[in-house]
Design a protein around this motif. Sequence first.
Motif, PDB file in Angstrom:
ATOM      1  N   GLY A 196       0.806  -1.121  -0.110  1.00  0.00           N
ATOM      2  CA  GLY A 196      -0.153   0.143  -0.130  1.00  0.00           C
ATOM      3  C   GLY A 196       0.710   1.435   0.004  1.00  0.00           C
ATOM      4  N   ASN A 197       0.284   2.381   0.741  1.00  0.00           N
ATOM      5  CA  ASN A 197       0.846   3.643   0.706  1.00  0.00           C
ATOM      6  C   ASN A 197       1.392   3.808   2.131  1.00  0.00           C
ATOM      7  OD1 ASN A 197      -1.460   5.406   2.348  1.00  0.00           O
ATOM      8  ND2 ASN A 197      -2.551   3.843   0.983  1.00  0.00           N
ATOM      9  N   THR A 198       2.077   5.119   2.510  1.00  0.00           N
ATOM     10  CA  THR A 198       2.742   5.242   3.594  1.00  0.00           C
ATOM     11  C   THR A 198       1.796   6.033   4.837  1.00  0.00           C
ATOM     12  OG1 THR A 198       3.549   7.314   2.830  1.00  0.00           O
ATOM     13  CG2 THR A 198       4.994   5.593   2.477  1.00  0.00           C
ATOM     14  N   GLU A 199       0.580   6.438   4.306  1.00  0.00           N
ATOM     15  CA  GLU A 199      -0.219   6.921   4.961  1.00  0.00           C
ATOM     16  C   GLU A 199      -1.334   6.129   5.720  1.00  0.00           C
ATOM     17  OE1 GLU A 199       0.393  10.415   5.526  1.00  0.00           O
ATOM     18  OE2 GLU A 199       2.132  10.014   4.303  1.00  0.00           O
ATOM     19  N   THR A 200      -2.003   5.543   5.019  1.00  0.00           N
ATOM     20  CA  THR A 200      -3.049   4.629   5.728  1.00  0.00           C
ATOM     21  C   THR A 200      -3.064   3.384   5.038  1.00  0.00           C
ATOM     22  OG1 THR A 200      -5.649   4.590   5.416  1.00  0.00           O
ATOM     23  CG2 THR A 200      -4.354   5.393   3.593  1.00  0.00           C
ATOM     24  N   ARG A 201      -3.729   2.273   5.829  1.00  0.00           N
ATOM     25  CA  ARG A 201      -3.794   0.902   5.460  1.00  0.00           C
ATOM     26  C   ARG A 201      -4.850   0.547   4.421  1.00  0.00           C
ATOM     27  NH1 ARG A 201      -3.561   0.830  10.952  1.00  0.00           N
ATOM     28  NH2 ARG A 201      -2.049  -0.586  11.876  1.00  0.00           N
ATOM     29  N   ASN A 202      -5.637   1.691   3.867  1.00  0.00           N
ATOM     30  CA  ASN A 202      -6.464   1.550   2.867  1.00  0.00           C
ATOM     31  C   ASN A 202      -6.162   1.938   1.658  1.00  0.00           C
ATOM     32  OD1 ASN A 202      -8.581   1.199   4.687  1.00  0.00           O
ATOM     33  ND2 ASN A 202      -8.694   3.360   5.605  1.00  0.00           N
ATOM     34  N   ARG A 203      -6.674   2.332   0.401  1.00  0.00           N
ATOM     35  CA  ARG A 203      -6.397   2.302  -0.801  1.00  0.00           C
ATOM     36  C   ARG A 203      -5.811   3.870  -0.991  1.00  0.00           C
ATOM     37  NH1 ARG A 203      -8.565  -0.913  -4.625  1.00  0.00           N
ATOM     38  NH2 ARG A 203     -10.247  -2.255  -4.128  1.00  0.00           N
ATOM     39  N   PRO A 204      -4.899   3.896  -1.698  1.00  0.00           N
ATOM     40  CA  PRO A 204      -4.259   3.155  -2.668  1.00  0.00           C
ATOM     41  C   PRO A 204      -3.383   1.959  -2.295  1.00  0.00           C
ATOM     42  CG  PRO A 204      -3.057   4.910  -3.205  1.00  0.00           C
ATOM     43  CD  PRO A 204      -3.920   5.375  -1.819  1.00  0.00           C
ATOM     44  N   TYR A 205      -3.678   0.611  -2.907  1.00  0.00           N
ATOM     45  CA  TYR A 205      -2.741  -0.369  -2.571  1.00  0.00           C
ATOM     46  C   TYR A 205      -2.716  -1.260  -3.833  1.00  0.00           C
ATOM     47  CZ  TYR A 205      -7.149  -2.331  -1.097  1.00  0.00           C
ATOM     48  OH  TYR A 205      -8.378  -2.765  -0.982  1.00  0.00           O
ATOM     49  N   THR A 206      -1.677  -2.070  -4.278  1.00  0.00           N
ATOM     50  CA  THR A 206      -1.569  -3.111  -5.122  1.00  0.00           C
ATOM     51  C   THR A 206      -1.649  -4.510  -4.663  1.00  0.00           C
ATOM     52  OG1 THR A 206      -0.464  -1.552  -6.338  1.00  0.00           O
ATOM     53  CG2 THR A 206      -0.436  -3.874  -7.271  1.00  0.00           C
ATOM     54  N   ASP A 207      -2.429  -5.422  -4.857  1.00  0.00           N
ATOM     55  CA  ASP A 207      -2.367  -6.886  -4.567  1.00  0.00           C
ATOM     56  C   ASP A 207      -1.651  -7.503  -5.791  1.00  0.00           C
ATOM     57  OD1 ASP A 207      -3.799  -6.140  -2.361  1.00  0.00           O
ATOM     58  OD2 ASP A 207      -5.635  -6.956  -3.407  1.00  0.00           O
TER      59      ASP A 207
END
Length: 207
Positions: free
Chosen positions: A147-158
């Motif tokens: 994912g990203n450095t700010e949140t567990r939520n999107r944006p992320y890649t599986d």
Amino acid sequence: MELLPRPRAEFTPGAVHVPGWLSLDEQRSLVAACRGWRGYRQTRLPSGGLMSVRMVCLGWQWIPYRYSRTREDGSPVEPFPRWLGDLGRRAVAEAYGVGESTYGPDVALVNFYDAAAKMGMHQDKDERALDPVVSLSLGDTCVFRFGNTETRNRPYTDLELRSGDLFVFGGPSRLAYHGVLRTLPGTADPELGLTGRLNLTLRVSGL
């Protein structure tokens, strides 16, 4: 033999996936080493829950959310082998396309995933240094979320991490959230002789 080759990819700046980096012989050697390290156990979190993976640490013991020179029972931590540091330097050089790396890992977390194990989205932020994290996969394929450095939520890649794959994340991606959604039982090469998944993550503790 892959029907369609899997290309290497940089998912975010500093986060690089190199499919099939380890040869089968190298994978076998790593599996043998993992079997020789003693003390795999489930880690209890401050919330009281048990992690579903079983872990052994080398060099420093990870105790949520800090490092120690001794395990929670007071026994010494398995030493971090020099050859594993050499492998980490090779991995960083390969991922970032540099001729030689000065990467100096001194801690490894070795996690064993059975068919039910997973890893929630988290940051690797208990180190005092922000050198890259090197991740090596052995055995069954997993579905890895980066994912990203700010949140567990999107944006992320599986993406799928298969046996022999290398994943390195550093620089702007060093503190990105990431986790393992599930493993895919029975996907390991039978010649590897491993049921389940082993994941080695190498880090620089800064301690």
